[in-house]
Design a protein around this motif. Structure first.
Motif, mmCIF file in Angstrom:
data_model
loop_
_atom_site.group_PDB
_atom_site.id
_atom_site.type_symbol
_atom_site.label_atom_id
_atom_site.label_comp_id
_atom_site.label_asym_id
_atom_site.label_seq_id
_atom_site.Cartn_x
_atom_site.Cartn_y
_atom_site.Cartn_z
ATOM 1 N N TRP A 145 0.833 -1.198 0.000
ATOM 2 C CA TRP A 145 0.000 0.000 0.000
ATOM 3 C C TRP A 145 0.873 1.255 0.000
ATOM 4 C CZ3 TRP A 145 -4.527 -0.071 -1.748
ATOM 5 C CH2 TRP A 145 -5.469 -1.074 -1.450
ATOM 6 N N TYR A 149 0.366 4.295 -2.653
ATOM 7 C CA TYR A 149 0.063 5.666 -2.233
ATOM 8 C C TYR A 149 1.146 6.637 -2.712
ATOM 9 C CZ TYR A 149 -4.057 4.969 0.754
ATOM 10 O OH TYR A 149 -5.326 4.733 1.216
ATOM 11 N N LEU A 156 -0.961 9.271 3.504
ATOM 12 C CA LEU A 156 -1.282 8.021 4.192
ATOM 13 C C LEU A 156 -2.415 8.156 5.212
ATOM 14 C CD1 LEU A 156 2.319 6.600 4.646
ATOM 15 C CD2 LEU A 156 0.530 5.752 3.109
#
Length: 381
Positions: A145, A149, A156
């Motif tokens: 992830w 991102y 975040l």
């Protein structure tokens, strides 16, 4: 934590505080429920015991390891009932809103598959969501992830991973079986058979992110399952844009008027979803006339729970196409692997492993002591 015997015909009389003394992975509301459930639990008890001993606290840390600023809130606090999905969404103005409506129990109870999630946006500011194309194509494989991102320039503290679990799990599964946009057999078209969709039918707009993940590729996804409304059977849905943000002057509103979204290289991507009501083994002949799959994927399949999977597993084995399955916990995957081995006569080609793109919010009221997540583990045949 719920009583492991819940739903087996006996009404639970209180909180599940009585742990199984052997595995310490499940709990019961009473001694009578524990005794009644033993005929089922004895088949998994030793395996759960080994999982708890071999990984224990370390496993919990690994499962809860996310890079987000809200990770503690969405993992430990949800498991400990200090936080709920409803409260998490409410604090962000997303409770019972658009695609987010189906991320809590109260939204799920009002869900209707007759109204598929086609026109929903992110309901977030542009800085918190991928409402437009990426600044640059994917230059390296995304492994987490955090990678995603960073590539999409999203902070975040954005909760979008809760919904993007669907397209990112497809992306990760494709990479695991060796599918890339450079494969000569893929050329400029990628066909995926997606089995057993349920909640994601109400969040279809997020699949638009596949346009960014597979630039220049025409993607055709056959969504097959009994949850698809009969009146939508055979329907084709063309997605050529990303879900919009909630800002009126954002460029995503202009892009949404375009027929297709171009990538930086000048090539175009397009995504077509086609709906098929029923089980895969019953509908396969109709589907394959125009779409032989490069990949079969079944998110949160529950293979060991539903006997209807067995003929579909036999079919997948026969057509010899890479197939990836996911489930909420490691134990469910091991049970599914046993079912697959019984049908195919051979072990998994892709062993059970943690999905880096699992949904970063724990399942509420799990019957296991270890936390569970949507699309948590995956495996393949």
């Amino acid at each position: 934590m719920e009583c492991a015997a819940k739903g087996s015909g006996r009404r639970c009389g209180g909180a599940a505080t009585r742990l199984c003394a052997r595995c310490e992975a499940v709990a019961y509301c009473s001694l009578s429920h524990q005794i009644a459930h033993w005929t089922r639990h004895k088949h998994e008890c030793d395996r759960l015991q080994q999982q708890m001993k071999s990984v224990g606290v370390k496993s919990v840390e690994v499962l809860n390891d996310f890079p987000f600023s809200f990770s503690q809130e969405a993992t430990f606090q949800v498991c400990a009932k200090q936080e709920t999905r409803c409260s998490f969404l409410s604090m962000r103005g997303l409770h019972q809103v658009g695609m987010w409506m189906h991320e809590c129990h109260c939204g799920a109870s009002s869900a209707s598959f007759d109204c598929l999630g086609l026109n929903n946006g992110w309901d977030l500011p542009s800085v918190l969501c991928p409402c437009c194309g990426p600044n640059s194509p994917v230059s390296e494989q995304l492994h987490s992830w955090r990678d995603y991102y960073k590539w999409r320039c999203i902070p975040l503290d954005s909760p979008i991973a809760l919904l993007l679990q669907w397209p990112l799990t497809i992306y990760h599964a494709a990479r695991l079986v060796g599918i890339t946009d450079l494969n000569p057999e893929i050329s400029d078209k990628l066909c995926i058979h997606y089995l057993g969709p349920e909640k994601e039918l109400l969040q279809l707009a997020v699949f638009g992110e596949l346009l960014a993940l597979f630039p220049g590729v025409r993607i055709h996804i056959e969504l097959v399952g009994p949850a698809i409304p009969p009146q939508r059977d055979g329907e084709k849905i063309h997605i050529s844009k990303y879900p919009c943000c909630n800002e009126d002057k954002c460029e995503c509103k202009i892009a949404s008027k375009n027929t297709f979204l171009g990538t930086q290289s000048g090539s175009t991507s397009a995504l077509t979803l086609q709906l098929w009501q029923g089980f895969y083994h019953d509908r396969y002949r109709d589907i394959v006339k125009d779409s032989f799959p490069h990949l079969v994927i079944a998110p949160n399949g529950g293979i060991a729970v539903y006997s209807s999977w067995l003929p579909s597993i036999e079919l997948i084995e026969k057509i010899d196409v890479p197939a990836v399955f996911t489930d909420y916990c490691e134990e469910a995957c091991h049970l599914a692997a046993s079912c697959i081995k019984t049908v195919s006569g051979r072990p998994l080609k892709l062993p059970v492993q943690l999905n880096p793109f699992r949904q970063p919010m724990a399942v509420e009221d799990s019957v296991l002591l270890l936390p569970c997540y949507s699309n948590c583990f995956l495996f393949g045949m």
